[in-house]
Design a protein around this motif. Structure first.
Motif, PDB file in Angstrom:
ATOM      1  N   ASN A  18       0.812  -1.223   0.000  1.00  0.00           N
ATOM      2  CA  ASN A  18       0.000   0.000   0.000  1.00  0.00           C
ATOM      3  C   ASN A  18       0.845   1.273   0.000  1.00  0.00           C
ATOM      4  OD1 ASN A  18      -2.574  -1.263  -0.045  1.00  0.00           O
ATOM      5  ND2 ASN A  18      -2.268  -1.818   2.088  1.00  0.00           N
ATOM      6  N   CYS A  19       1.944   1.251  -0.720  1.00  0.00           N
ATOM      7  CA  CYS A  19       2.839   2.404  -0.817  1.00  0.00           C
ATOM      8  C   CYS A  19       2.184   3.498  -1.654  1.00  0.00           C
ATOM      9  CB  CYS A  19       4.159   1.975  -1.451  1.00  0.00           C
ATOM     10  SG  CYS A  19       5.320   3.337  -1.687  1.00  0.00           S
ATOM     11  N   LYS A  29       2.111  11.489   1.916  1.00  0.00           N
ATOM     12  CA  LYS A  29       0.807  11.039   2.410  1.00  0.00           C
ATOM     13  C   LYS A  29       0.771   9.540   2.679  1.00  0.00           C
ATOM     14  CE  LYS A  29      -1.621  14.845   0.334  1.00  0.00           C
ATOM     15  NZ  LYS A  29      -2.631  15.316  -0.576  1.00  0.00           N
ATOM     16  N   CYS A  30       1.914   8.875   2.534  1.00  0.00           N
ATOM     17  CA  CYS A  30       1.972   7.433   2.739  1.00  0.00           C
ATOM     18  C   CYS A  30       1.893   7.079   4.227  1.00  0.00           C
ATOM     19  CB  CYS A  30       3.272   6.882   2.145  1.00  0.00           C
ATOM     20  SG  CYS A  30       3.276   5.077   2.010  1.00  0.00           S
ATOM     21  N   TRP A  31       1.341   5.919   4.526  1.00  0.00           N
ATOM     22  CA  TRP A  31       1.225   5.439   5.905  1.00  0.00           C
ATOM     23  C   TRP A  31       2.598   5.356   6.568  1.00  0.00           C
ATOM     24  CZ3 TRP A  31       3.875   1.199   7.443  1.00  0.00           C
ATOM     25  CH2 TRP A  31       4.342   0.342   6.442  1.00  0.00           C
ATOM     26  N   CYS A  32       3.624   5.070   5.782  1.00  0.00           N
ATOM     27  CA  CYS A  32       4.950   4.855   6.359  1.00  0.00           C
ATOM     28  C   CYS A  32       5.570   6.120   6.937  1.00  0.00           C
ATOM     29  CB  CYS A  32       5.891   4.231   5.329  1.00  0.00           C
ATOM     30  SG  CYS A  32       6.352   5.341   3.983  1.00  0.00           S
ATOM     31  N   GLN A  34       4.387   7.947   9.035  1.00  0.00           N
ATOM     32  CA  GLN A  34       4.017   8.035  10.448  1.00  0.00           C
ATOM     33  C   GLN A  34       4.715   6.965  11.287  1.00  0.00           C
ATOM     34  OE1 GLN A  34       2.111  10.690  11.190  1.00  0.00           O
ATOM     35  NE2 GLN A  34       2.163  11.089   9.002  1.00  0.00           N
ATOM     36  N   LYS A  35       5.556   6.142  10.676  1.00  0.00           N
ATOM     37  CA  LYS A  35       6.198   5.015  11.356  1.00  0.00           C
ATOM     38  C   LYS A  35       7.693   5.237  11.511  1.00  0.00           C
ATOM     39  CE  LYS A  35       2.694   2.143  11.597  1.00  0.00           C
ATOM     40  NZ  LYS A  35       2.166   1.682  12.844  1.00  0.00           N
ATOM     41  N   ILE A  57       2.472  -2.634   6.182  1.00  0.00           N
ATOM     42  CA  ILE A  57       2.151  -2.137   7.514  1.00  0.00           C
ATOM     43  C   ILE A  57       2.141  -3.274   8.546  1.00  0.00           C
ATOM     44  CG2 ILE A  57      -0.364  -2.280   7.330  1.00  0.00           C
ATOM     45  CD1 ILE A  57      -0.363   0.561   8.675  1.00  0.00           C
TER      46      ILE A  57
END
Length: 69
Positions: A18-19, A29-32, A34-35, A57
């Motif tokens: 889901n990149c 805006k990628c989920w990553c 925030q990690k 994720i």
């Protein structure tokens, strides 16, 4: 798991990562974004796959924090 040539798949488990970049969206805006990724997580990626596809994720969530055993 060696790199499959499909950068939309996690190089650790093979599931979709889901990149945002692969999906044509802004990487910011990628989920990553925030990690925090540990060096132990990167060690799980086969050498021939490093830098070619993002982890998913789920694999990121299974990583241990630095210093944990």
């Amino acid at each position: 798991m060696a790199f499959s040539g499909d950068d939309s798949r996690c190089p650790i488990c093979g599931e979709k990562n889901n990149c945002a970049s692969v999906q044509g969206r802004e990487i910011e805006k990628c989920w990553c974004m925030q990690k925090v990724f540990t060096s132990d997580l990167f060690k799980q990626i086969p050498l021939e796959s490093r830098g070619k596809a993002c982890v998913c994720i789920k694999c990121a969530g299974r990583q241990k924090k630095e210093g944990e055993d």
